[in-house]
Design a protein around this motif. Structure first.
Motif, PDB file in Angstrom:
ATOM      1  N   ASN A  61      41.290   6.064 -38.887  1.00  0.00           N
ATOM      2  CA  ASN A  61      42.682   5.643 -38.779  1.00  0.00           C
ATOM      3  C   ASN A  61      43.288   5.548 -40.179  1.00  0.00           C
ATOM      4  O   ASN A  61      42.588   5.248 -41.156  1.00  0.00           O
ATOM      5  N   GLY A  62      44.597   5.774 -40.271  1.00  0.00           N
ATOM      6  CA  GLY A  62      45.252   5.794 -41.567  1.00  0.00           C
ATOM      7  C   GLY A  62      45.073   4.514 -42.364  1.00  0.00           C
ATOM      8  O   GLY A  62      44.750   4.552 -43.553  1.00  0.00           O
ATOM      9  N   LEU A  63      45.278   3.358 -41.734  1.00  0.00           N
ATOM     10  CA  LEU A  63      45.144   2.082 -42.440  1.00  0.00           C
ATOM     11  C   LEU A  63      43.725   1.890 -42.944  1.00  0.00           C
ATOM     12  O   LEU A  63      43.509   1.492 -44.097  1.00  0.00           O
ATOM     13  N   ASP A  64      42.745   2.171 -42.097  1.00  0.00           N
ATOM     14  CA  ASP A  64      41.346   2.042 -42.508  1.00  0.00           C
ATOM     15  C   ASP A  64      41.028   2.969 -43.673  1.00  0.00           C
ATOM     16  O   ASP A  64      40.294   2.595 -44.601  1.00  0.00           O
ATOM     17  N   ALA A  65      41.579   4.178 -43.616  1.00  0.00           N
ATOM     18  CA  ALA A  65      41.332   5.143 -44.681  1.00  0.00           C
ATOM     19  C   ALA A  65      41.897   4.657 -46.014  1.00  0.00           C
ATOM     20  O   ALA A  65      41.248   4.765 -47.060  1.00  0.00           O
ATOM     21  N   ASN A  85      46.680   7.106 -35.793  1.00  0.00           N
ATOM     22  CA  ASN A  85      45.604   6.677 -34.906  1.00  0.00           C
ATOM     23  C   ASN A  85      44.690   7.864 -34.631  1.00  0.00           C
ATOM     24  O   ASN A  85      45.000   8.727 -33.802  1.00  0.00           O
ATOM     25  N   ALA A  86      43.581   7.928 -35.342  1.00  0.00           N
ATOM     26  CA  ALA A  86      42.682   9.078 -35.240  1.00  0.00           C
ATOM     27  C   ALA A  86      42.114   9.233 -33.839  1.00  0.00           C
ATOM     28  O   ALA A  86      42.009  10.350 -33.316  1.00  0.00           O
ATOM     29  N   GLU A  87      41.738   8.134 -33.214  1.00  0.00           N
ATOM     30  CA  GLU A  87      41.118   8.208 -31.893  1.00  0.00           C
ATOM     31  C   GLU A  87      42.079   8.780 -30.855  1.00  0.00           C
ATOM     32  O   GLU A  87      41.661   9.506 -29.942  1.00  0.00           O
TER      33      GLU A  87
END
Length: 360
Positions: free
Chosen positions: A171-175, A269-271
């Motif tokens: 996910n963008g934020l996690d990245a 949201n990657a998922e």
């Protein structure tokens, strides 16, 4: 084109060096129009001299406007990839990013979602291109390009396979959080300074996510930073060191957060996208990558087809950085000769073997 192996005394791993011999395959410069807007794309297609019905690969770049050569760290990344893949029987399309070379549009107002649409336009173009098998077209993404190819594959069954090279599946934020933690930890800073960076970065990223849809995002980020700075200054005043050299670049960060790219990426949201991808996936990362951390590899398997896509193969290669080059060797080169560093040979071998094993 020919590759020569360059050996050095300190070098255990040989690297591929590119020279040009145009007789080995065909390279066509092309321009094609978008079917959904007014964009024009400039690109180069390479394909073998003999044969037909080739499987084809579209190269999708990472963050930052790049031309079709994909020059990064002095290395013509995309040219090297295209050369290797075409010599092994594949057609390859590599294109200029928006606002670069022969491609129109403005890169600075585009998002990861827009780059996915660019990739799909390239796929549509290849489906009608002479000697290309329309049922064997895939996408290869580097860095942010991993997210773009995930979005593209989730929207079109015309994408038959994905190859991720240091490609994002988080996910963008996690990245953003993990990337900056990794960069700070690798920096020559005192532990106390690292702690302060981690604290302010986590706060700023969380607020950027919260205010991604706000009309006054930049103002909100400055307010959040100012509140943190006051608390941090009060704490630092109690320390023995009288000279505070800590600086957070809020003057650059706040305007960046307000851009279309950042607003989209921090909420990416990657998922949601990878969950709809059932096409075969190959994902390769280096364990020295500070930009897309090794943990990212797990997300390709976890999210693809919401965990039901069993055609996902991952490789974590030791000693390689974000450009899939040996980190220690990379440090020995300066800007005048770094172009001699290519991708580590095992990366290219893994890609070719995987494509052939999956009958592409």
């Amino acid at each position: 084109m020919r590759f020569f192996l360059r050996l050095t005394i300190t070098m255990v791993l040989s690297l591929l060096i590119l020279t040009v011999d145009a007789q080995e395959y065909i390279a066509d410069s092309v321009v094609f129009k978008s079917s959904i807007d007014t964009l024009q794309y400039g690109a180069t297609i390479t394909k073998p001299n003999t044969g037909s019905n080739f499987a084809a690969i579209v190269i999708v770049s990472g963050t930052g406007p790049q031309d079709r050569e994909g020059t990064m760290g002095g290395t013509k990344w995309f040219t090297i990839l295209a050369d290797h893949l075409t010599k092994n029987g594949y057609a390859v399309l590599r294109m200029d990013d928006r606002g670069v070379g022969q491609t129109t549009g403005a890169y600075e107002v585009a998002t990861t979602y827009d780059f996915a649409q660019d990739a799909l336009q390239a796929v549509a173009f290849l489906k009608k291109y002479p000697e290309i098998d329309p049922e064997r077209i895939g996408l290869l993404g580097h860095s942010e390009g991993g997210a773009a190819i995930s979005i593209a594959a989730s929207q079109s069954k015309d994408v038959k396979f994905l190859i991720s090279l240091s490609g994002l599946a988080m996910n963008g934020l996690d990245a953003l959080i993990t990337q900056n933690e990794s960069l700070v930890n690798a920096a020559p800073l005192k532990d106390r300074e690292k702690k302060r960076f981690h604290e302010v970065n986590a706060l700023m990223f969380a607020k950027a996510y919260q205010y991604a849809d706000s009309t006054n995002t930049e103002q909100k980020m400055n307010e959040v930073y100012e509140n943190w700075r006051k608390r941090d200054s009060a704490f630092f005043a109690l320390q023995e060191d009288k000279f505070d050299t800590f600086r957070f670049p809020i003057h650059r960060y706040a305007p960046q957060v307000a851009t279309p790219w950042y607003r989209y990426f921090v909420r990416y949201n990657a998922e949601m996208y990878l969950g709809d991808v059932m096409a075969p996936i190959l994902a390769i990362n280096g364990d020295r990558d500070n930009m897309v951390v090794p943990h990212n590899l797990e997300m390709w398997k976890k999210y693809a087809g919401r965990g039901k896509n069993k055609q996902v193969e991952t490789h974590l290669l030791l000693g390689l950085n974000h450009l899939l080059q040996p980190e220690e060797l990379n440090k020995q080169y300066d800007g005048t000769n770094r172009e001699k560093i290519g991708l580590a040979p095992e990366v290219l071998t893994i890609i070719t073997n995987w494509l052939k094993m999956n009958s592409f």
